[in-house]
Design a protein around this motif. Structure first.
Motif, short mmCIF file in Angstrom:
data_model
loop_
_atom_site.label_atom_id
_atom_site.label_comp_id
_atom_site.label_asym_id
_atom_site.label_seq_id
_atom_site.Cartn_x
_atom_site.Cartn_y
_atom_site.Cartn_z
N PHE A 245 -32.78 12.37 0.61
CA PHE A 245 -33.93 13.45 0.61
C PHE A 245 -33.03 14.70 0.24
O PHE A 245 -33.79 15.39 -0.62
CB PHE A 245 -34.38 13.60 1.91
N ILE A 246 -32.12 15.12 0.68
CA ILE A 246 -31.53 16.60 0.34
C ILE A 246 -31.06 16.54 -1.09
O ILE A 246 -31.40 17.36 -1.93
CB ILE A 246 -30.44 16.79 1.15
N ALA A 247 -30.61 15.51 -1.51
CA ALA A 247 -30.13 15.17 -2.85
C ALA A 247 -31.18 15.45 -3.83
O ALA A 247 -31.17 15.95 -4.79
CB ALA A 247 -29.05 14.02 -2.85
N ILE A 248 -32.23 14.81 -3.47
CA ILE A 248 -33.64 14.88 -4.45
C ILE A 248 -34.13 16.24 -4.70
O ILE A 248 -34.24 16.46 -5.82
CB ILE A 248 -34.45 13.62 -3.92
N LEU A 249 -34.08 16.63 -3.41
CA LEU A 249 -34.40 18.45 -3.45
C LEU A 249 -33.65 19.10 -4.41
O LEU A 249 -34.11 19.89 -5.08
CB LEU A 249 -34.38 18.79 -1.89
N ILE A 250 -32.39 18.78 -4.13
CA ILE A 250 -31.27 19.59 -4.97
C ILE A 250 -31.56 19.41 -6.40
O ILE A 250 -31.72 20.21 -7.08
CB ILE A 250 -30.02 19.55 -4.71
N ILE A 251 -31.75 18.28 -6.46
CA ILE A 251 -31.78 17.84 -8.12
C ILE A 251 -33.13 18.22 -8.74
O ILE A 251 -33.36 18.87 -9.96
CB ILE A 251 -31.85 16.34 -8.24
N MET A 252 -34.21 18.17 -7.96
CA MET A 252 -35.57 18.75 -8.52
C MET A 252 -35.45 20.29 -8.64
O MET A 252 -35.96 20.92 -9.40
CB MET A 252 -36.53 18.39 -7.62
N GLY A 253 -34.46 21.04 -7.60
CA GLY A 253 -34.53 22.45 -7.83
C GLY A 253 -33.72 22.79 -8.85
O GLY A 253 -33.99 23.88 -9.72
N VAL A 254 -32.70 21.99 -9.30
CA VAL A 254 -31.93 22.37 -10.60
C VAL A 254 -32.66 22.25 -11.66
O VAL A 254 -32.87 22.95 -12.64
CB VAL A 254 -30.71 21.62 -10.65
N VAL A 255 -33.44 21.03 -11.99
CA VAL A 255 -34.34 20.79 -13.13
C VAL A 255 -35.33 21.83 -12.97
O VAL A 255 -35.65 22.45 -14.34
CB VAL A 255 -34.92 19.35 -13.04
N TRP A 256 -36.11 22.33 -11.96
CA TRP A 256 -36.97 23.36 -12.10
C TRP A 256 -36.43 24.51 -12.57
O TRP A 256 -36.85 25.43 -13.46
CB TRP A 256 -37.63 23.58 -10.96
#
Length: 61
Positions: A46-57
């Motif tokens: 969950f944390i990794a997905i949030l980080i990846i989404m944040g980086v993409v954003w």
């Protein structure tokens, strides 16, 4: 710490916990430890997905 490094660390953390869980299961370890590792893996994913989404954003903004 760069965004690429942050994503890499998050993915490696998930992989390490996954491998620890597999090793515990293969050697017939504690079922309680397996449950704890599975919960930790789900949290780290969950944390990794949030980080990846944040980086993409952040990169598209």
């Amino acid at each position: 710490m760069s965004a690429n490094t942050l994503v890499l660390v998050a993915c490696l953390a998930v992989a390490v916990v996954l491998l620890l869980g597999l090793a515990n299961m293969l050697r017939g370890g504690s079922a309680n430890l397996s449950q704890k590792l599975m919960r930790l893996r789900v949290l780290l994913q969950f944390i990794a997905i949030l980080i990846i989404m944040g980086v993409v954003w952040w990169r598209t903004a």
